[in-house]
Design an enzyme around this catalytic site. Structure first.
Site, PDB file in Angstrom:
ATOM      1  N   PHE A 142      24.948 -18.104  52.805  1.00 57.54           N
ATOM      2  CA  PHE A 142      23.876 -17.300  53.381  1.00 57.54           C
ATOM      3  C   PHE A 142      23.298 -18.027  54.592  1.00 57.54           C
ATOM      4  O   PHE A 142      22.097 -18.229  54.707  1.00 57.54           O
ATOM      5  CB  PHE A 142      22.780 -17.047  52.334  1.00 57.54           C
ATOM      6  N   ASN A 197      23.657  -8.569  52.545  1.00 54.80           N
ATOM      7  CA  ASN A 197      23.866  -8.232  53.955  1.00 54.80           C
ATOM      8  C   ASN A 197      23.732  -6.738  54.208  1.00 54.80           C
ATOM      9  O   ASN A 197      23.192  -6.313  55.233  1.00 54.80           O
ATOM     10  CB  ASN A 197      25.237  -8.724  54.409  1.00 54.80           C
ATOM     11  N   CYS A 249      28.772 -10.927  60.459  1.00 54.93           N
ATOM     12  CA  CYS A 249      28.633 -10.613  59.024  1.00 54.93           C
ATOM     13  C   CYS A 249      28.294  -9.155  58.728  1.00 54.93           C
ATOM     14  O   CYS A 249      29.018  -8.480  58.003  1.00 54.93           O
ATOM     15  CB  CYS A 249      27.577 -11.526  58.397  1.00 54.93           C
ATOM     16  N   LYS A 310      22.754 -12.103  69.031  1.00 54.47           N
ATOM     17  CA  LYS A 310      21.354 -12.488  68.857  1.00 54.47           C
ATOM     18  C   LYS A 310      21.118 -13.767  69.639  1.00 54.47           C
ATOM     19  O   LYS A 310      22.057 -14.447  70.073  1.00 54.47           O
ATOM     20  CB  LYS A 310      20.997 -12.680  67.382  1.00 54.47           C
TER      21      LYS A 310
END
Length: 419
Positions: A142, A197, A249, A310
């Site tokens: 994660f 997710n 992801c 991002k």
């Protein structure tokens, strides 16, 4: 301390190897890319992850970490971590080719615990355990890109799926990490990763649709999400509208979960709607840019600010910025893009990438912010306004100050705002 093998030196594998070495374990990391192994062996880390490069060098200097192209070097170790990619296949399922190749190349000893960090469909670890002749533990990662070392050292949870003796051995590897440990079965651990997710994707699609509703009704998305975030059942995370969700992801995991659900006879309509809403969000951003350009994008020069999926990473995989760029180009726009995290060798599709924000703005009728880089708030927007042809900035990440832009002679169009 334990003898650990790690297969794969990407974001997950390299972070896992370096952090386990940092905990005092003896780690060998196998990677098929010879140039990457050569670079890592001398402490050169291409990934822009905070704290990762010094951690790798520390492991190398202490003799607790080494890199090799020989996958057999992990054989005989107490633990072998599988950190190989599982990209989306043509039918939407997870492509397990790298996992199968790894298993074919390895001859594991009975005492070894195979720890699967790769994101794999439900049933994969049980199948591997039945044919590999070793204990298998599902230990999904994660890690957020840009926060990978921090997330390893301070995880929100550690999930371990498998038989109890093997699970406890893996739990001991993590030492005194202050985090809840979820001990469960293979299937629940595998599904838990996909479920996490996919839920984040649902949340993002939901807030993007709310932003569009705000644009139609005159409501302010900032006030709406603030209202939601103060409800402890909802929380503030993943409630910012944007050009869509992407990265390495969420897109592949949502698609894989939808396919798995369908195969199990479950019509996962909510998830499918979130995926479809995300695709439509790209088109919505293009529509806002088209309106800002005066109704047509044919031959219009558009300056893009941000290409990565991002801020804080150079990762372009499934970037919503590039998805929007592709649609803008299809509508006839001429694109110039600036991103502080990308290099000359990174593919940018139809975008002519430049290394100066002034060049991205030069001659552009519309400027579009597509990634939430903090650097963009510190740009000299007056200088950019002087070289741009138009006066509109479409801020899809809501990172700019509309009042400050107005003082620079620019008008700011924001998602979730009617004006």
């Amino acid at each position: 301390m334990a003898a650990v093998g790690v297969v794969g030196a990407g974001y997950v594998g390299l972070t896992t190897a370096a952090c386990l070495a940092g905990l005092g374990h003896d780690v060998v990391c196998a990677e098929v890319d010879e140039s990457k192994v050569e670079q890592l062996s001398r402490g050169a880390v291409a990934l822009g992850e905070p704290d990762l490069a010094p951690l790798v060098r520390e492991g190398l200097d202490a003799g607790r970490l080494r890199f090799t192209t020989d996958v057999s070097a992990v054989e005989g170790r107490e633990f072998v971590f599988a950190c190989v990619p599982t990209p989306t296949g043509r039918d939407g399922t997870a492509d397990l080719g790298a996992v199968e190749a790894m298993l074919s190349a390895l001859s594991l000893e009975p005492h070894t615990v195979l720890v699967v960090k790769s994101t794999v469909p439900v049933g994969t670890c049980a199948r591997i355990a039945s044919v590999a002749g070793v204990s298998v533990v599902s230990n999904p990662e994660f890690l957020r890109e840009g926060h990978a070392v921090e997330d390893f050292r301070h995880p929100g949870r550690v999930v371990l799926g498998g038989e109890t003796p093997a699970v406890e051995r893996v739990a001991a590897l993590y030492g005194d990490l202050d985090a809840p440990v979820v001990r469960t079965d293979h299937a629940s651990a595998e599904l838990g990763k996909y479920a996490s997710n996919a839920f984040l994707a649902l949340k993002l699609s939901y807030v993007n649709l709310l932003a569009r509703l705000c644009e139609r009704t005159g409501a302010d998305i900032g006030a709406v999400t603030r209202t939601m975030s103060l409800d402890e059942r909802i929380g503030p995370h993943f409630l910012r509208p944007g050009p869509g969700w992407g990265g390495s992801c969420l897109p592949k995991d949502t698609r894989a979960l939808e396919v798995s659900a369908s195969a199990a006879g479950v019509d996962f309509t909510v998830l499918r709607a979130a995926i479809e809403a995300n695709d439509r969000q790209h088109d919505h951003v293009v529509a806002r840019v088209r309106d800002a350009a005066g109704g047509s994008l044919d031959g219009v020069r558009v300056g893009l600010f941000g290409l990565t999926f991002k801020a804080g990473t150079h990762d372009l995989r499934d970037s919503p910025a590039l998805a929007v760029a592709g649609r803008l180009a299809a509508a006839g726009a001429v694109l110039t893009g600036y991103d502080p995290g990308t290099g000359d060798g990174d593919p940018a599709g139809p975008v002519q990438r430049v290394d100066d924000p002034v060049l991205a703005a030069k001659g552009a009728r519309v400027l579009v912010v597509l990634t939430e880089w903090p650097e963009f708030t510190r740009l000299d927007w007056g200088q950019l306004a002087a070289v741009a042809e138009g006066e509109v900035v479409v801020d899809t990440r809501d990172v700019l100050d509309p009042v400050a832009l107005r003082g620079s002679g620019l008008r700011c169009v924001r998602l979730g705002h009617s004006r």
